[in-house]
Design an enzyme around this catalytic site. Sequence first.
Site, PDB file in Angstrom:
ATOM      1  N   ARG A  22       1.621   6.200   6.160  1.00  0.00           N
ATOM      2  CA  ARG A  22       1.779   4.756   6.345  1.00  0.00           C
ATOM      3  C   ARG A  22       3.222   4.302   6.208  1.00  0.00           C
ATOM      4  NH1 ARG A  22      -2.168   1.745   2.490  1.00  0.00           N
ATOM      5  NH2 ARG A  22      -1.682   3.416   1.028  1.00  0.00           N
ATOM      6  N   LYS A  52       6.032  -0.796  -1.631  1.00  0.00           N
ATOM      7  CA  LYS A  52       5.019  -0.122  -2.453  1.00  0.00           C
ATOM      8  C   LYS A  52       5.000   1.380  -2.134  1.00  0.00           C
ATOM      9  CE  LYS A  52       1.117  -0.960   0.719  1.00  0.00           C
ATOM     10  NZ  LYS A  52      -0.169  -1.658   0.904  1.00  0.00           N
ATOM     11  N   HIS A  53       4.502   2.241  -3.053  1.00  0.00           N
ATOM     12  CA  HIS A  53       3.815   1.951  -4.303  1.00  0.00           C
ATOM     13  C   HIS A  53       4.654   2.475  -5.459  1.00  0.00           C
ATOM     14  CE1 HIS A  53       0.793   2.490  -1.109  1.00  0.00           C
ATOM     15  NE2 HIS A  53       0.056   1.600  -1.755  1.00  0.00           N
ATOM     16  N   HIS A  65      -7.039   5.645  -4.842  1.00  0.00           N
ATOM     17  CA  HIS A  65      -8.263   4.920  -4.518  1.00  0.00           C
ATOM     18  C   HIS A  65      -9.462   5.567  -5.209  1.00  0.00           C
ATOM     19  CE1 HIS A  65      -5.678   3.760  -1.095  1.00  0.00           C
ATOM     20  NE2 HIS A  65      -6.332   2.623  -1.167  1.00  0.00           N
ATOM     21  N   ASP A 136      -1.421  -2.830  -7.686  1.00  0.00           N
ATOM     22  CA  ASP A 136      -2.302  -2.363  -6.619  1.00  0.00           C
ATOM     23  C   ASP A 136      -3.709  -2.857  -6.960  1.00  0.00           C
ATOM     24  OD1 ASP A 136      -3.163  -1.083  -4.328  1.00  0.00           O
ATOM     25  OD2 ASP A 136      -2.241   0.836  -4.815  1.00  0.00           O
TER      26      ASP A 136
END
Length: 205
Positions: A22, A52-53, A65, A136
Site C-alpha cells: 500500500r 502511517k503506521h 489486524h 490505528d
Amino acid sequence: IGINYNFAPVVDMAPNKTVGWRSFGHYPDSVIAWSAKFIEASQDLQVMATAKHFPGHGYVVGDTHEKLVFIDGEMREVKNYPPLIDAGVMSIMIAHIAVKNNEKYNTNGMPATTSKKIVTDLLREEMGYQGLIVTDALNMGGVKNVPNANILALEAGCDILLMPLNARQAHAEITKAYQSDLDFKNKVDTAAKRILRAKICLGLI
C-alpha cells in the site's frame, strides 16, 4: 463531497506484504518523496493527510489486524517520518506494534498505541511533532484484547481514538477518567485543542 480527513499515505516499507504494497515503493527515497507530494497535494485541497503506521509496519512478521506483532530491535522505519513532519503532515497514525529488544523504546509486550515511550517521548518530544496523533483501529487484533486500551492510548499521548470496540463504552470510560484525574483531563483538553486547531487550519471553522 465533504471528506476532510484521509488516513493515507502508508509510508511502511514493502517486505511485509500485508501492509507494504500500500506504500509508494520498496525503498525509503521513493516512499518519502511520493508521500510528501501526496501530503502536499491533499492538504492544499483542505484534506488532512495521515502518515502511517508509526513506528513502522514494513519489517515486522504478521498482521496487526489479526494479532499483536513485534519490531525486534532497531526501529528502522522511524527515519521515514522526519521528512514528512517537515513537509507538514497534519496527522500521524500509531500502529498496534510492540517493540522488543530495544533498551530505550521497549514497550513491554504492549502495542505502541498504548506506549508513552513511543507516542509522547519519541514522536512528540524527540521528533518534535505537533500535529494530530491518531490510533490505528482499536477493533484490530493487535489491541482489542488489551484491558483499558481507550484510556491507555490517550494517556500515551494519542489525540484521537479510531474505531473503538464500543464507542458508547469508550465515551463513558473517558468521561469518568476526565472527571476524576486532573492529569488525564489536561491531556484530553490538549488533544481537543489540537483537533480544533486542525479544523481551523482546514477552514472548517
